[in-house]
Design a protein around this motif. Structure first.
Motif, PDB file in Angstrom:
ATOM      1  N   GLY A 152       8.580   6.588   2.943  1.00 45.57           N
ATOM      2  CA  GLY A 152       8.563   7.243   1.636  1.00 45.57           C
ATOM      3  C   GLY A 152       8.802   8.733   1.709  1.00 45.57           C
ATOM      4  N   TRP A 153       8.259   9.388   2.727  1.00 45.13           N
ATOM      5  CA  TRP A 153       8.435  10.835   2.827  1.00 45.13           C
ATOM      6  C   TRP A 153       9.896  11.207   3.054  1.00 45.13           C
ATOM      7  CZ3 TRP A 153      10.439  12.999   7.257  1.00 45.13           C
ATOM      8  CH2 TRP A 153      10.482  12.165   8.387  1.00 45.13           C
ATOM      9  N   ARG A 154      10.656  10.318   3.645  1.00 44.38           N
ATOM     10  CA  ARG A 154      12.081  10.586   3.859  1.00 44.38           C
ATOM     11  C   ARG A 154      12.826  10.614   2.526  1.00 44.38           C
ATOM     12  NH1 ARG A 154      13.107   6.451   8.993  1.00 44.38           N
ATOM     13  NH2 ARG A 154      11.414   7.295  10.317  1.00 44.38           N
ATOM     14  N   HIS A 155      12.472   9.698   1.647  1.00 40.73           N
ATOM     15  CA  HIS A 155      13.082   9.706   0.312  1.00 40.73           C
ATOM     16  C   HIS A 155      12.723  10.991  -0.440  1.00 40.73           C
ATOM     17  CE1 HIS A 155      14.412   5.480   0.496  1.00 40.73           C
ATOM     18  NE2 HIS A 155      13.267   5.250   1.134  1.00 40.73           N
ATOM     19  N   LEU A 156      11.501  11.428  -0.278  1.00 43.98           N
ATOM     20  CA  LEU A 156      11.084  12.659  -0.944  1.00 43.98           C
ATOM     21  C   LEU A 156      11.858  13.865  -0.422  1.00 43.98           C
ATOM     22  CD1 LEU A 156       9.167  14.064  -2.913  1.00 43.98           C
ATOM     23  CD2 LEU A 156       7.503  14.239  -1.054  1.00 43.98           C
TER      24      LEU A 156
ATOM     25  N   LYS B 121       0.849  -1.183   0.000  1.00 41.79           N
ATOM     26  CA  LYS B 121       0.000   0.000   0.000  1.00 41.79           C
ATOM     27  C   LYS B 121       0.887   1.237   0.000  1.00 41.79           C
ATOM     28  CE  LYS B 121      -4.086  -1.907   2.281  1.00 41.79           C
ATOM     29  NZ  LYS B 121      -5.032  -1.745   3.410  1.00 41.79           N
ATOM     30  N   PHE B 122       0.673   2.066  -0.980  1.00 39.31           N
ATOM     31  CA  PHE B 122       1.516   3.259  -1.125  1.00 39.31           C
ATOM     32  C   PHE B 122       1.362   4.191   0.065  1.00 39.31           C
ATOM     33  CE2 PHE B 122       2.115   7.668  -2.480  1.00 39.31           C
ATOM     34  CZ  PHE B 122       3.402   7.603  -2.994  1.00 39.31           C
ATOM     35  N   SER B 123       0.171   4.330   0.601  1.00 40.25           N
ATOM     36  CA  SER B 123      -0.042   5.241   1.726  1.00 40.25           C
ATOM     37  C   SER B 123       0.721   4.779   2.956  1.00 40.25           C
ATOM     38  CB  SER B 123      -1.534   5.337   2.039  1.00 40.25           C
ATOM     39  OG  SER B 123      -2.069   4.060   2.349  1.00 40.25           O
TER      40      SER B 123
END
Length: 308
Positions: A35-39, A26-28
């Motif tokens: 994921g937000w860390r990669h962003l 699940k992407f969320s």
């Protein structure tokens, strides 16, 4: 009639039941966890790399302006680099060599003198030791920029007696750099020297070694990471200094890159940002090369400090 399940089949069934089933991706959930860390990392990389690409694009732009470099690498050429080395009034090659000589000499002198002072404060007990350490911290509160007038008057007076230590002399500039950087680097090395066990010194003294032999054969090898850090910081600060070097050095052939490159953009009607960008790109190469060479010592120093 009863049937029995083989042992191998029962083991396989038990193992299969013990392994949990994989949850669907699940992407969320992934974005909320990592994921937000990669962003954030991608945004910071773009933010930090864009000025570098912009300056490199401006140095390769034959038009010689920063405004026309909005389209990165839209036009390429080495005209700015050719102009950089073919201007007798602005000897870039001499500035480059002067910067390397002054920067490397200052870095080596700062590391050596700072290591000697840090070893004395860390291993020896003498009258005024605590007052000396406190003085080093207090002196660093005031930036060296405040002493520009005092440095100018001091070098003017010394030049009448010792011309080699007067204005417009690179040795005098090196001495000013050594005096200004000795305090903070000594205190920085002092903290690292304290992490080296004093039992090594005592064991060496039992074998008949003096302070000089202990310092050069034992301590310096163990504190190599902090020596690399201090040398790198000293080299960067020296090569990027503008105020003090512009006051001390007057002759164009004796100036450094920070002072010389300013001439390309200081004139009101002859500003050439393309040549300035080309000189800035070449000026960054020694710093980058030294950082890559000392990177292994810096990483090992951080690891050793964490273990201790």
């Amino acid at each position: 009639m009863s049937t029995s399940t083989p042992a191998s089949q029962r083991t396989t069934t038990t193992t299969a039941a013990a392994v949990p089933a994989k949850r669907p991706f699940k992407f969320s959930r992934w974005f909320g966890a990592t994921g937000w860390r990669h962003l954030v990392g991608i945004v910071m990389i773009v933010f930090s790399m864009f000025p570098l690409f912009y300056v490199l694009s401006a140095s390769l732009n034959p038009n010689g302006t920063l405004l026309q470099s909005n389209g990165l690498f839209s036009s390429l050429g080495f005209d700015n680099y050719v102009t950089l080395f073919n201007n007798p009034q602005r000897p870039y090659a001499a500035w480059f060599i002067n910067t390397l000589v002054i920067g490397l000499t200052t870095a080596a002198g700062t590391v050596f003198l700072g290591a000697l002072a840090a070893y004395c404060f860390s291993r020896m007990r003498f009258v005024g030791r605590r007052f000396g350490l406190l003085s080093l911290v207090i002196v660093q509160i005031f930036p060296q920029l405040l002493a520009v007038v005092a440095i100018f008057l001091l070098l003017t007076t010394l030049g009448d007696i010792f011309p080699i230590l007067g204005l417009d002399n690179q040795i005098a500039l090196i001495m000013v750099y050594l005096g200004g950087a000795l305090g903070v680097n000594t205190y920085l090395m002092y903290g690292f020297f304290n992490t080296v066990p004093s039992d090594l010194d005592e064991a060496a003294k039992l074998d008949g070694a003096g302070h000089a032999r202990i310092f050069f054969t034992i301590i310096l090898r163990l504190v190599a990471p902090i020596l690399a850090v201090v040398g790198l910081l000293s080299f960067i600060a020296t090569t990027s200094d503008f105020v003090i070097s512009s006051v001390v050095l007057v002759t164009p052939e004796r100036q450094t890159l920070a002072v010389g490159l300013y001439q390309f953009v200081s004139d009101e009607f002859t500003t050439n940002w393309g040549v300035f960008a080309a000189g800035a790109v070449l000026a960054a190469l020694p710093v980058m090369a030294l950082f890559l060479y000392l990177q292994k010592y810096i990483v090992s120093g951080l690891t050793a400090g964490a273990v201790k």
